[in-house]
Each structure stands twice: as structure tokens, then as C-alpha cells.
Scaffold this active site. Structure first.
Site, PDB file in Angstrom:
ATOM      1  N   PRO A  74       8.846   9.763  21.314  1.00 34.21           N
ATOM      2  CA  PRO A  74       8.955  10.951  22.167  1.00 34.21           C
ATOM      3  C   PRO A  74       8.338  10.774  23.553  1.00 34.21           C
ATOM      4  CG  PRO A  74       8.436  11.610  19.954  1.00 34.21           C
ATOM      5  CD  PRO A  74       8.363  10.105  19.968  1.00 34.21           C
ATOM      6  N   CYS A  75       9.065  11.273  24.545  1.00 36.10           N
ATOM      7  CA  CYS A  75       8.671  11.089  25.940  1.00 36.10           C
ATOM      8  C   CYS A  75       7.687  12.124  26.475  1.00 36.10           C
ATOM      9  CB  CYS A  75       9.914  11.104  26.824  1.00 36.10           C
ATOM     10  SG  CYS A  75      11.132   9.850  26.399  1.00 36.10           S
ATOM     11  N   PRO A  76       7.697  13.393  26.002  1.00 39.76           N
ATOM     12  CA  PRO A  76       6.852  14.417  26.624  1.00 39.76           C
ATOM     13  C   PRO A  76       5.386  14.060  26.793  1.00 39.76           C
ATOM     14  CG  PRO A  76       8.416  15.457  25.153  1.00 39.76           C
ATOM     15  CD  PRO A  76       8.568  13.972  24.958  1.00 39.76           C
ATOM     16  N   PRO A  77       4.745  13.309  25.865  1.00 41.38           N
ATOM     17  CA  PRO A  77       3.331  13.005  26.071  1.00 41.38           C
ATOM     18  C   PRO A  77       3.043  12.225  27.356  1.00 41.38           C
ATOM     19  CG  PRO A  77       3.936  12.617  23.790  1.00 41.38           C
ATOM     20  CD  PRO A  77       5.214  12.855  24.546  1.00 41.38           C
ATOM     21  N   PHE A  78       4.080  11.555  27.909  1.00 34.67           N
ATOM     22  CA  PHE A  78       3.865  10.698  29.073  1.00 34.67           C
ATOM     23  C   PHE A  78       4.719  11.102  30.276  1.00 34.67           C
ATOM     24  CE2 PHE A  78       3.392   8.375  25.079  1.00 34.67           C
ATOM     25  CZ  PHE A  78       2.058   8.012  25.167  1.00 34.67           C
TER      26      PHE A  78
END
Length: 350
Positions: A89-93
């Protein structure tokens, strides 16, 4: 986009989404044993497309939360899998979010490393947003490299690849990591593509947009198509975004992105219905800025094959497209991993 190699090496993919990376790796010569994904609509997308392609026979689609998924369910003996891949998943970064990194509950790097340990594949490929390469995450990246090294891998590269350099009509930079066991890593050659003429939005969507206008009986159709096409030939699209399940319906992104789309003759205020479902031609085709994109057209901007179909209602289907990894980029990386396997086999006389 066609398959370039014999289907020779096995792969398992986590966070498979609607199959962008899976399509690319398949075309690079990887035969998928399993695609693991938590979203039910994306799983249905995978199932319906796999069912139509005999080359995908034997591929399981597993709807599961990766944090709770037991690798024993795959029935793959440790050390026999060729490639473990995934777009964690991309949202954390992502710069569009709070960039909580490893403190974000959606961070699945720990789950990925658990599978690396349990399956011990010959190679690992991880895709994420460019934000992961920001200086603020340098310590976390160093720990990821150390984790790979502790498990006996070499990180071949961690680099930013830009989708438009691979024939995708879109600005979409992705951070790609490839790690391999040492006996294969020594044969891995990372190279970016030679400079090439960009594929424009107009080139990518010409036939589908022409068909949409031809399907309506309206004297403005020819003029509207030509107006759009002239603008759409000017460049590539801004990044297609899938958005969050927590926020509203589908559109083509924030204000800046909508302005960029408008310069290409596309209205970003929503997604159009497919031609056979069009009820409001003023909304979908004759908005002052220009036509809206259909889900199918957004998928073409991502580099999906034309016959790849998306399940779920329009917003859910568009979200799958917007969150995808462009297949041509995945294919290019997969071909380099495949080439390393082939070189190692040749050196060993296999």
C-alpha cells in the site's frame, strides 16, 4: 503489449489489485501461482479476466487480509518459488497523505517480509510511490535493505521508474525495489529504457474516443472529437489516481490534475459511462472543457490491454484502475529478473 518470454518461472503476487503488475509479469514470462488481494471487487476483476485466458490456468485468486494470510495455504515448498512480487500500500509514503510511513497501520512491509521468510523465493519485487524514496524515509529504507540482507538477499536496485518512459501515456513515477538471492543477483542487469518518443493521450485514446462520438447521433460529434484530439496530442496525462474509499465518487484528481487534464481536452469532473450505458451525452461528451473519460479509457492510460475488464460499480472499477501499477513498467522489470534467471541457468549448464 505482448508476452515476450516462455511462461517458465513461477510467481506469487500480494496486493494484486486489479492485475496491472500481474499482467506485466505474465507478459514477461512469469506463471502466476496465486494473486492475493483484499478488495472483493478487485478479486472479481482478477477472476473474470483469468477465466478468459487459458495461459493463466492454475492461478489462484485469494481474497485475504495479508496480515492474517498463512503462506501454508499456498502449498508452495519453501525455496521453490521464483518470484514474490507486490505493490504494498502506497498511502503510508504518499505525499498526498500524512506520510506516517512505518507507523501507518496500512504499512504492509512487515507482512511482505514474513512471506519472504516463509517462502524464501529466488527474487522479490516491490513497487511503491516515489515518496518512499524521500529523505525522511532514509532510515526506514536502510532497515529494509538490512532485513533483506539478513535473509540472504542482495538488493539489486531501488530506483524511480517513470511510466511515460515505457510507452505509458501518463506521468507516473514509481519506486521499484528488486532483491535476489546472490546466485541470481550477480546476473541481474538494471537499465532504464532508451529515450523514445512519448505516447500521447491522443494516440492512446484515438480509437476509443472516436467510437464514443460515433455512437451518438449528434451534429456536434465530429467537431467535438477533432477539438479533443488536437489538444490530446499535446502530451501525456497527469497521474491517474484511484482515491480513497472514504471520499466521494470517482474523478481525475485534485485541482492541479484537473487543470492538466483540461489542457488535454478532457473534463476531470467525474468519470463517463461506457458508450453502451451513456444516458447524458452533455455530461459525458459535450462538457465545455471536453469529454470525460470512461473507466476503459482510464485503463488504457494506465497501459492495460483493451480486453481487460473491471468488476464492480463505476466508482469501484475506476478506483481499481487508478491504484494500478502500469503493466508495461512491470513487464520491463520482470523481463530483467527473467533474464537474470536465464543467465544463471545457462552459467550452470541447466
Amino acid at each position: 503489449m505482448t508476452r515476450t518470454n516462455e511462461l517458465k518461472y513461477t510467481s506469487v503476487e500480494i496486493c494484486a489489485g486489479a492485475g496491472g503488475q500481474a499482467v506485466g509479469l505474465h507478459n514477461a514470462g512469469f506463471k502466476h501461482a496465486a494473486l492475493i488481494e483484499i478488495d472483493k471487487d478487485a478479486c472479481q476483476t482478477l477472476r473474470q479476466n483469468i477465466a478468459r485466458h487459458s495461459e493463466w490456468d492454475g492461478c489462484q485468486v485469494i481474497e485475504a487480509d495479508l496480515n492474517e494470510f498463512p503462506s501454508a495455504q499456498l502449498a508452495i515448498p519453501r525455496g521453490t518459488l521464483d518470484l514474490l512480487a507486490g505493490g504494498v500500500p502506497c498511502p503510508p509514503f504518499s505525499a498526498a497523505g500524512k506520510q506516517l510511513g512505518e507507523d501507518d497501520e496500512r504499512n504492509l512491509f512487515p507482512a511482505m517480509f514474513r512471506l519472504v521468510d516463509e517462502l524464501h523465493p529466488k527474487a522479490v519485487m516491490i513497487e511503491n510511490v516515489r515518496g518512499l524514496l524521500d529523505p525522511k524515509f532514509s532510515d526506514y529504507r536502510a532497515r529494509i535493505v538490512q532485513d533483506f540482507e539478513r535473509q540472504g538477499y542482495e538488493v539489486c536496485y531501488w530506483d524511480l521508474l517513470e511510466a511515460k518512459d515505457y510507452g505509458v501515456p501518463q506521468l507516473r513515477p514509481r519506486a521499484i525495489l528488486v532483491a535476489m538471492q546472490p546466485e541470481y543477483a550477480k546476473y541481474f542487469q538494471h537499465h532504464k529504457p532508451e529515450p523514445r518518443e512519448l505516447v500521447t493521450v491522443g494516440q492512446a485514446l484515438h480509437d476509443s474516443m472516436r467510437a464514443r462520438y460515433d455512437a451518438v447521433d449528434d451534429p456536434r460529434a465530429d467537431w467535438a472529437f477533432k477539438r479533443w484530439y488536437e489538444k490530446a496530442l499535446e502530451g501525456v496525462a497527469p497521474t491517474v489516481v484511484g482515491g480513497s474509499k472514504k471520499h466521494g465518487g470517482a474523478d481525475l484528481g485534485p485541482t492541479r490534475a484537473k487543470r492538466a487534464w483540461a489542457e488535454l481536452g478532457v473534463c476531470g469532473l467525474g468519470i463517463a459511462n461506457e458508450p453502451e450505458d451513456t444516458k447524458d451525452v452533455e455530461r459525458d461528451l459535450f462538457a465545455p472543457v471536453g469529454p470525460k473519460l470512461t473507466v476503459t479509457q482510464a485503463a488504457l492510460i494506465q497501459g492495460f490491454p483493451e480486453d481487460w475488464k473491471f468488476s464492480g460499480r463505476k466508482t469501484a472499477a475506476y478506483r481499481q484502475v487508478g491504484n494500478a501499477f502500469p503493466p508495461p513498467v512491470a513487464q520491463a522489470v520482470g523481463e530483467q529478473i527473467y533474464a537474470a534467471f536465464e543467465a544463471a541457468a545457462e552459467a550452470e549448464g541447466l
